[in-house]
Enzyme design. Structure first.
Site, PDB file in Angstrom:
ATOM      1  N   LYS A 122      -5.287  67.689  21.792  1.00 32.58           N
ATOM      2  CA  LYS A 122      -6.627  68.211  21.562  1.00 32.58           C
ATOM      3  C   LYS A 122      -7.285  67.462  20.398  1.00 32.58           C
ATOM      4  O   LYS A 122      -6.606  66.990  19.486  1.00 32.58           O
ATOM      5  CB  LYS A 122      -6.501  69.709  21.258  1.00 32.58           C
ATOM      6  CG  LYS A 122      -7.789  70.513  21.304  1.00 32.58           C
ATOM      7  CD  LYS A 122      -7.433  71.977  21.090  1.00 32.58           C
ATOM      8  CE  LYS A 122      -8.633  72.895  21.143  1.00 32.58           C
ATOM      9  NZ  LYS A 122      -8.214  74.313  20.947  1.00 32.58           N
ATOM     10  N   SER A 197     -10.429  77.019  24.306  1.00 36.72           N
ATOM     11  CA  SER A 197     -11.070  75.812  23.814  1.00 36.72           C
ATOM     12  C   SER A 197     -10.305  74.521  24.125  1.00 36.72           C
ATOM     13  O   SER A 197     -10.815  73.424  23.875  1.00 36.72           O
ATOM     14  CB  SER A 197     -11.270  75.911  22.297  1.00 36.72           C
ATOM     15  OG  SER A 197     -10.037  76.047  21.613  1.00 36.72           O
ATOM     16  N   SER A 221      -7.036  80.066  23.355  1.00 33.99           N
ATOM     17  CA  SER A 221      -7.520  78.712  23.636  1.00 33.99           C
ATOM     18  C   SER A 221      -6.543  77.820  24.383  1.00 33.99           C
ATOM     19  O   SER A 221      -6.945  76.805  24.951  1.00 33.99           O
ATOM     20  CB  SER A 221      -7.926  78.024  22.331  1.00 33.99           C
ATOM     21  OG  SER A 221      -9.051  78.649  21.778  1.00 33.99           O
TER      22      SER A 221
END
EC number: 3.5.1.4
Length: 512
Positions: A122, A197, A221
Site C-alpha cells: 500500500k 482503504s 481497510s
C-alpha cells in the site's frame, strides 16, 4: 502529522503536481509494457500460483526470478484497467531479481523462502526513493530516505517489491479515490468500487498482478476490499507487526492503532507471510512491539472445538460436528459510538491541514469525515478512553462467560464483513462489522465465503423495516441482478494476538 515534510507548501497549482506525478508513474509502466523482450515465462499464467508453487518452479530452474518479475511487470496492465498503482519500482525489482538469480547460480539454492515472489505494498509503506503520499498532493515529490522495516524484512526473505498501490485521500474511507492519483475501480466492473482503504492492493491481487499484498487496517481497510474481491486478508492485533516506516493519517493518536497485515489469494500464502514476518522478530527494530514470537502448534486443538457462527454456514458447521451458538451483539453499538468519537476527536484538524497544504479539493466522503464534530478537550478525551477500557473489559468478560450447550468455551466468531457486496462508487456508508474489532484490537481475518446467488430476489429483504437512516441506505443499495455473482467475504475473529489460531480454524476440514 509531525514532520516538516508533511506540511511542505506546494507552490505549484495542485493540478500541475497531479499531472507530473501521474505522468511519471505512467512512463515507468509504459517502459515495461512496451518492452519487446520475450521470456519463456510470458506463456506462464501466474494468476493462480501460490508461493510454494512459484518457489518450487524457481528452485527447479523452470523459471528465473527475472522472468517472474518481468511477467508481473507486464501484468501491471492492471493499472490501465483499474488505476490501482501509485509508485512504480520495476527497474529496481528487475535489478533485485537479477541478484537473486546470480545468488542461486552461485550457491545452488534460493536466497530465502520468498525468493523471487512479487509483492506490492500500500502507498503508506516507505520505500527508499519513492513517495508515500496518503493521497495528499502536498506529500508528492517527498521521497522516503529509507525502507520501512517490514519492507527490509521482505527483501531479506527474497521478496521483490514491484509497486505501491492506491488508497483514498487520507486513508480514512472504505473506498479508493483521491485527487492526486484518482479513482480505483473494481477489476470485474469499473462502475463498482473495489473497497478501501487498501483497494489498490485488492485490485492487483484479483487480477493476478501480485502474489502478496500488504495493507493497513484502522477500521476495516484490509478486510473490506478482500470481501469485495474474493481475497484473504488478515488484520492482526496492533503491535504484532511493525508499523515503523509506514506513513499514517492521524499520526500520534494511540487510542485505535492502525495495524499492518497481509492480503493474498490463498490461505496458505497469507499464513506463510504472516509467520515469516513475525519470525523475523520485528520487535528487535521497533520498540512499539511486544516480543511475541510465532507459536506453532499452540492452537492446534482449535480445529475440534466449537465455533460461534451465524447464518449461511451454520448447516455446514453443524454437519461437520461443530457446536453453533448465537453471539450477543448488544455491545456493538456502544463500540461503534466510541470509535466515531475517536475519529472526530481532533475536529478534523489533521486531515484538513494536510489537504490545505496541497490546495486540492476534498473528496466528498472525507469532507464529511472532517466535519463530523468539534475537537474535544483533554478531559473529554480521557472520558472516551475510560469508556473504551470499560467496553473492552465487558466484551472480554462476555467472551469468557459464553458457553456452548455442552459447556465448551468459544474459540472464534464468524461475522459479516460488510452489509453488501461491491457497490457503485461513493455508495459505502457503514463499516460497523469491521471497526468494532479495531477498538477491541482483536485478530480478524476476512476470507472468501462464496458469491451472491444470481437472479434470486429475496422478498423477505424488502419486508425488513430499516432501523435507521444508514440501514435504509443499505437496503436501497440492494439489487439482486447487479449483486448476483459478486464476491462475499466473512470474518473469522479471534482475540488479541491470536494470529496463529485464526488461520487454523479456516482449514477446509474444519469448516468447508
Amino acid at each position: 502529522m509531525t514532520t516538516s515534510k508533511d506540511t511542505t507548501k506546494v507552490h505549484k497549482p495542485w493540478t500541475e503536481v497531479v499531472t507530473e506525478k501521474r505522468a511519471l508513474r505512467d512512463a515507468r509502466i509504459d517502459k515495461h509494457l512496451k518492452s519487446d523482450i520475450k521470456f519463456p515465462s510470458d506463456g506462464i499464467s501466474f494468476e493462480t500460483v501460490d508461493i510454494d508453487v512459484l518457489t518450487s518452479l524457481l528452485r527447479d530452474r523452470k523459471v528465473s526470478a527475472v522472468e517472474v518479475i518481468h511477467a508481473h511487470s507486464r501484468a501491471c496492465e492492471a493499472q490501465k484497467q483499474t488505476n490501482c498503482l501509485t509508485e512504480i519500482c520495476f527497474d529496481d525489482a528487475l535489478e533485485q531479481a537479477t541478484q537473486l538469480d546470480e545468488f542461486q547460480q552461485e550457491h545452488g539454492q534460493l536466497m530465502g523462502p520468498l525468493h523471487g515472489v512479487p509483492v506490492t505494498v500500500k502507498d503508506q509503506f516507505n520505500i527508499r526513493g519513492l513517495d508515500s503520499t496518503l493521497g495528499y498532493v502536498a506529500k508528492a515529490f517527498s521521497p522516503a530516505e529509507s525502507d520501512a522495516p517490514l519492507v527490509q524484512t521482505l527483501k531479506k526473505l527474497g521478496a521483490v517489491i514491484i509497486a505501491k498501490t492506491n488508497l483514498p485521500q487520507s486513508i480514512m474511507w472504505c473506498e479508493t479515490n483521491n485527487p492526486l492519483w484518482g479513482l480505483t475501480t473494481h477489476p470485474e466492473d469499473p462502475k463498482l468500487t473495489p473497497g478501501g482503504s487498501s483497494g489498490g492492493e485488492a485490485a492487483m491481487l484479483l487480477m493476478g498482478a501480485s502474489i502478496i499484498g500488504w495493507g493497513t487496517d484502522i477500521g476495516g481497510s484490509i478486510r473490506i476490499p478482500c470481501h469485495m474481491n474474493g481475497l484473504w486478508g488478515l488484520k492482526p492485533s496492533s503491535g504484532r507487526l511493525s508499523y515503523r516506516g509506514v506513513e499514517v493519517t492521524l499520526e500520534g493518536q494511540q487510542h485505535i492503532p492502525s495495524a499492518v497485515g497481509p492480503m493474498a489469494r490463498s490461505l496458505s500464502c497469507l499464513k506463510l507471510v504472516t509467520k515469516l514476518a513475525i519470525e523475523a522478530e520485528p520487535w528487535a527494530i521497533d520498540p512499539q512491539l511486544p516480543p511475541v514470537p510465532w507459536r506453532d502448534g499452540i492452537f492446534q486443538a482449535t480445529s475440534t472445538r466449537p465455533l460461534s457462527v451465524f447464518r449461511d454456514l451454520v448447516t455446514k458447521l453443524e454437519a461437520a460436528g461443530h457446536e453453533v451458538i448465537e453471539w450477543d451483539s448488544s455491545l456493538n453499538s456502544s463500540i461503534i459510538d466510541i470509535m466515531d468519537g475517536y475519529y472526530s476527536a481532533d475536529g478534523g484538524e489533521d486531515i484538513r491541514s494536510a489537504v490545505s497544504a496541497g490546495g486540492e479539493p476534498f473528496i466528498p466522503q472525507i469532507q464529511a469525515f472532517v466535519n463530523r464534530g468539534e475537537p474535544i478537550s483533554v478531559f473529554e478525551y480521557w472520558q472516551l478512553n475510560k469508556r473504551k477500557i470499560a467496553i473492552q473489559e465487558a466484551y472480554h468478560d462476555m467472551w469468557d462467560n459464553k458457553r456452548s450447550p455442552t459447556s465448551r468455551p468459544v474459540d472464534v466468531l464468524l461475522v459479516p464483513t460488510m452489509p453488501h457486496t461491491a457497490v457503485p462508487h461513493g455508495s459505502c456508508r457503514w463499516t460497523g462489522y469491521t471497526k468494532i474489532f479495531n477498538l477491541l484490537d482483536y485478530t480478524a481475518l476476512t476470507f472468501p465465503a462464496g458469491k451472491a446467488p444470481r437472479g434470486e430476489n429475496d422478498g423477505s429483504f424488502w419486508e425488513h423495516v430499516p432501523r435507521n437512516e444508514v440501514d435504509a441506505w443499505n437496503q436501497r443499495l440492494y439489487d439482486p441482478v447487479t449483486m448476483g455473482g459478486r464476491h462475499v467475504g466473512l470474518q473469522i475473529v479471534g482475540r488479541r494476538f491470536e494470529e496463529e489460531k485464526v488461520p487454523i480454524v479456516l482449514k477446509p476440514k474444519c469448516i468447508f
